[in-house]
Scaffold this motif. Structure first.
Motif, short mmCIF file in Angstrom:
data_model
loop_
_atom_site.label_atom_id
_atom_site.label_comp_id
_atom_site.label_asym_id
_atom_site.label_seq_id
_atom_site.Cartn_x
_atom_site.Cartn_y
_atom_site.Cartn_z
N ARG A 75 0.83 -1.27 -0.05
CA ARG A 75 -0.02 -0.08 -0.03
C ARG A 75 0.85 1.29 -0.13
NH1 ARG A 75 -5.59 -1.75 2.57
NH2 ARG A 75 -5.47 -3.88 1.84
N PHE A 76 0.57 1.94 -0.84
CA PHE A 76 1.39 3.35 -0.94
C PHE A 76 0.62 4.33 -1.40
CE2 PHE A 76 5.22 5.47 -2.16
CZ PHE A 76 4.77 6.38 -3.46
N ARG A 77 0.79 5.65 -0.69
CA ARG A 77 0.30 6.99 -0.80
C ARG A 77 1.25 7.75 -1.43
NH1 ARG A 77 -3.39 9.79 3.61
NH2 ARG A 77 -4.11 11.39 2.16
N PRO A 78 0.82 8.10 -2.81
CA PRO A 78 1.92 9.08 -3.28
C PRO A 78 1.89 10.46 -2.51
CG PRO A 78 0.15 8.81 -4.54
CD PRO A 78 0.02 7.75 -3.67
N GLY A 79 2.90 11.27 -2.74
CA GLY A 79 2.97 12.62 -1.81
C GLY A 79 3.33 13.38 -3.01
N GLN A 80 3.34 14.70 -2.56
CA GLN A 80 3.93 15.92 -3.28
C GLN A 80 5.34 15.98 -3.70
OE1 GLN A 80 2.47 19.28 -1.09
NE2 GLN A 80 0.64 18.98 -1.50
N MET A 81 5.76 16.08 -4.61
CA MET A 81 7.07 16.05 -4.99
C MET A 81 7.69 17.45 -5.60
SD MET A 81 7.80 13.01 -5.30
CE MET A 81 9.02 12.50 -6.42
N GLY A 82 7.31 18.53 -4.80
CA GLY A 82 7.90 19.85 -4.84
C GLY A 82 6.81 20.96 -4.70
#
Length: 96
Positions: A89-96
């Protein structure tokens, strides 16, 4: 003469860690005693394991030379199955 009979259950929706606690109860015991323990165990994994053990006994009784009262649970293992929903399970986060 020792013979080996197998049965398995794949993709059971229960964690392997929880099922291993129940498996440790029956390993090395006679089949009748193991089935009795599983019928009276309160853990959810006991129902899964009871069905698999009953299937292994049914596989063994296909041979007319085998007696159900002499069967023994010599080996019982639990492997973790695949993670649900295609991986971890992976929750993408902001990249910048």
């Amino acid at each position: 003469m020792t013979r080996e009979f197998r049965a398995g259950h794949r993709y059971a929706r229960i964690t392997a860690r929880k099922a291993r606690h129940v498996i440790d109860l029956i390993r090395g015991r006679p089949v009748n005693q193991a089935l009795d323990l599983l019928r009276h165990d309160r853990h959810r994994a006991a129902r899964f394991i009871e069905r698999v053990l009953a299937s292994a006994v049914a596989n063994a009784l296909q041979d007319p030379d085998v007696k159900a009262s002499r069967l023994l649970v010599s080996e019982a293992i639990v492997h973790g199955g695949p993670m649900q929903f295609g991986g971890s399970r992976f929750r993408p986060g902001q990249m910048g």
